[in-house]
Design a protein around this motif. Sequence first.
Motif, PDB file in Angstrom:
ATOM      1  N   ILE A 195       0.844  -1.197   0.000  1.00  0.00           N
ATOM      2  CA  ILE A 195       0.000   0.000   0.000  1.00  0.00           C
ATOM      3  C   ILE A 195       0.878   1.246   0.000  1.00  0.00           C
ATOM      4  N   ALA A 196       1.933   1.234   0.788  1.00  0.00           N
ATOM      5  CA  ALA A 196       2.826   2.397   0.877  1.00  0.00           C
ATOM      6  C   ALA A 196       3.434   2.745  -0.473  1.00  0.00           C
ATOM      7  N   PRO A 208      -5.974 -12.270  14.544  1.00  0.00           N
ATOM      8  CA  PRO A 208      -4.953 -11.925  15.533  1.00  0.00           C
ATOM      9  C   PRO A 208      -3.610 -11.551  14.920  1.00  0.00           C
ATOM     10  N   THR A 209      -3.008 -10.510  15.463  1.00  0.00           N
ATOM     11  CA  THR A 209      -1.612 -10.139  15.210  1.00  0.00           C
ATOM     12  C   THR A 209      -1.061  -9.603  16.521  1.00  0.00           C
ATOM     13  N   CYS A 210       0.249  -9.483  16.589  1.00  0.00           N
ATOM     14  CA  CYS A 210       0.887  -8.881  17.754  1.00  0.00           C
ATOM     15  C   CYS A 210       1.563  -7.580  17.354  1.00  0.00           C
ATOM     16  N   GLU A 211       1.909  -6.785  18.341  1.00  0.00           N
ATOM     17  CA  GLU A 211       2.484  -5.474  18.080  1.00  0.00           C
ATOM     18  C   GLU A 211       3.713  -5.552  17.185  1.00  0.00           C
ATOM     19  N   TRP A 212       4.576  -6.549  17.407  1.00  0.00           N
ATOM     20  CA  TRP A 212       5.803  -6.633  16.619  1.00  0.00           C
ATOM     21  C   TRP A 212       5.530  -7.030  15.168  1.00  0.00           C
ATOM     22  N   ASP A 213       4.330  -7.594  14.884  1.00  0.00           N
ATOM     23  CA  ASP A 213       3.982  -7.934  13.506  1.00  0.00           C
ATOM     24  C   ASP A 213       3.700  -6.691  12.665  1.00  0.00           C
ATOM     25  N   THR A 214       3.300  -5.608  13.294  1.00  0.00           N
ATOM     26  CA  THR A 214       2.749  -4.459  12.561  1.00  0.00           C
ATOM     27  C   THR A 214       3.507  -3.157  12.733  1.00  0.00           C
ATOM     28  N   GLY A 215       4.258  -2.988  13.832  1.00  0.00           N
ATOM     29  CA  GLY A 215       4.805  -1.676  14.169  1.00  0.00           C
ATOM     30  C   GLY A 215       5.684  -1.064  13.093  1.00  0.00           C
ATOM     31  N   ALA A 216       6.659  -1.827  12.578  1.00  0.00           N
ATOM     32  CA  ALA A 216       7.598  -1.271  11.615  1.00  0.00           C
ATOM     33  C   ALA A 216       6.901  -0.907  10.307  1.00  0.00           C
ATOM     34  N   ALA A 217       6.073  -1.822   9.797  1.00  0.00           N
ATOM     35  CA  ALA A 217       5.401  -1.570   8.525  1.00  0.00           C
ATOM     36  C   ALA A 217       4.350  -0.474   8.662  1.00  0.00           C
ATOM     37  N   GLN A 218       3.718  -0.358   9.829  1.00  0.00           N
ATOM     38  CA  GLN A 218       2.796   0.753  10.036  1.00  0.00           C
ATOM     39  C   GLN A 218       3.531   2.083   9.932  1.00  0.00           C
ATOM     40  N   ALA A 224       4.344   7.230   4.406  1.00  0.00           N
ATOM     41  CA  ALA A 224       4.045   7.356   2.977  1.00  0.00           C
ATOM     42  C   ALA A 224       2.676   7.978   2.728  1.00  0.00           C
ATOM     43  N   GLY A 225       1.995   8.409   3.801  1.00  0.00           N
ATOM     44  CA  GLY A 225       0.707   9.078   3.663  1.00  0.00           C
ATOM     45  C   GLY A 225      -0.497   8.210   3.937  1.00  0.00           C
ATOM     46  N   GLY A 226      -0.278   6.948   4.323  1.00  0.00           N
ATOM     47  CA  GLY A 226      -1.383   6.054   4.612  1.00  0.00           C
ATOM     48  C   GLY A 226      -1.773   6.090   6.077  1.00  0.00           C
ATOM     49  N   LYS A 227      -2.617   5.156   6.453  1.00  0.00           N
ATOM     50  CA  LYS A 227      -3.047   5.119   7.849  1.00  0.00           C
ATOM     51  C   LYS A 227      -3.392   3.692   8.257  1.00  0.00           C
ATOM     52  N   VAL A 228      -3.324   3.458   9.561  1.00  0.00           N
ATOM     53  CA  VAL A 228      -3.695   2.179  10.152  1.00  0.00           C
ATOM     54  C   VAL A 228      -4.602   2.500  11.323  1.00  0.00           C
ATOM     55  N   ARG A 229      -5.850   2.040  11.250  1.00  0.00           N
ATOM     56  CA  ARG A 229      -6.837   2.391  12.266  1.00  0.00           C
ATOM     57  C   ARG A 229      -7.581   1.149  12.732  1.00  0.00           C
ATOM     58  N   LYS A 230      -8.000   1.187  13.989  1.00  0.00           N
ATOM     59  CA  LYS A 230      -8.884   0.147  14.495  1.00  0.00           C
ATOM     60  C   LYS A 230     -10.258   0.297  13.843  1.00  0.00           C
ATOM     61  N   LEU A 231     -11.108  -0.686  14.009  1.00  0.00           N
ATOM     62  CA  LEU A 231     -12.392  -0.676  13.319  1.00  0.00           C
ATOM     63  C   LEU A 231     -13.294   0.470  13.760  1.00  0.00           C
ATOM     64  N   PRO A 246      -5.780  -5.277  18.306  1.00  0.00           N
ATOM     65  CA  PRO A 246      -7.187  -5.414  17.905  1.00  0.00           C
ATOM     66  C   PRO A 246      -7.264  -5.560  16.388  1.00  0.00           C
ATOM     67  N   TYR A 247      -8.454  -5.850  15.876  1.00  0.00           N
ATOM     68  CA  TYR A 247      -8.639  -5.846  14.430  1.00  0.00           C
ATOM     69  C   TYR A 247      -8.352  -4.442  13.908  1.00  0.00           C
ATOM     70  N   PHE A 248      -7.859  -4.367  12.670  1.00  0.00           N
ATOM     71  CA  PHE A 248      -7.516  -3.055  12.121  1.00  0.00           C
ATOM     72  C   PHE A 248      -7.655  -3.064  10.611  1.00  0.00           C
ATOM     73  N   VAL A 249      -7.585  -1.859  10.042  1.00  0.00           N
ATOM     74  CA  VAL A 249      -7.568  -1.692   8.590  1.00  0.00           C
ATOM     75  C   VAL A 249      -6.403  -0.773   8.251  1.00  0.00           C
ATOM     76  N   ALA A 250      -5.533  -1.234   7.367  1.00  0.00           N
ATOM     77  CA  ALA A 250      -4.443  -0.413   6.841  1.00  0.00           C
ATOM     78  C   ALA A 250      -4.850   0.027   5.437  1.00  0.00           C
ATOM     79  N   SER A 251      -4.608   1.291   5.117  1.00  0.00           N
ATOM     80  CA  SER A 251      -5.099   1.797   3.842  1.00  0.00           C
ATOM     81  C   SER A 251      -4.351   3.052   3.438  1.00  0.00           C
TER      82      SER A 251
END
Length: 260
Positions: A195-196, A208-218, A224-231, A246-251
């Motif tokens: 997406i970036a 399910p994911t954990c914080e270390w799965d998402t932090g760097a890529a978020q 790059a101008g995108g966002k990652v938000r909870k539902l 929690p569940y989230f959407v990256a976009s």
Amino acid sequence: MASNSSLLPEVVRIAEAASARVLEIYETDFSVDHKADKSPITEADMASHHIIVEGLRALTPDIPILSEESANAPWDERRYWTRFWLVDPIDGTKDFVNRSGEFTVNIALVEQGEPVMGVVTAPALGEVYWGLKGEGAWKRDRAGKTLRLSVVEPPASKRVVASKNHLNDETRTFIEALGEHCLVQAGSSLKFCRIAEGEADIYPRLGPTCEWDTGAAQAVLEAAGGKVRKLDDSPMEYGKEDVLNPYFVASGSWYEPGGA
């Protein structure tokens, strides 16, 4: 205290050193063990972990580190961390074991619950991504070319990036509600990176994911101008007692919950 922008090149170097070792192991007949939760682990996970932790400790001895492979720091200690490194030595170990190439090495810097710096490498693909809050995001490809990253506004048919290993019924329902779309398959934290770099539009993660799965890529995606938000459209939080996300959407910047 060193600025984040001055730290970033060294963090990229550390991630690349870990990636080189991971790739060496990837090209051998490595063995696979399993953790208590049945998830796979290889010698590459531990080799990457040790290289990253030793590198970060030498670079910033005052900043604590939370890594997937040493996630045993007690909450009574972690609750006071306002700034820490968040590490996934190999995200997508299943992809590593299956030799799909779509696994990554991830290092994030978290400040006040927010990932503000991220480095993601894809060793088998020869790709390196990095992003810094307020300064932007970049990719270096296999040929050594560096490109600045920017999300794009989606076409009428949205490109939905989804996990090959975790495409559950809730995710399928979410995707169908988007209307006209096509699926872009990707493994590990590369889903954020696609997406970036404008190669995909949205990544719903209703599993399910954990914080270390998402932090760097978020951090890369947001830079790059995108966002990652909870539902509920609230921001993701890092440094929680429970490291599960929690569940989230990256976009890209276009998506609003309830009205894609």
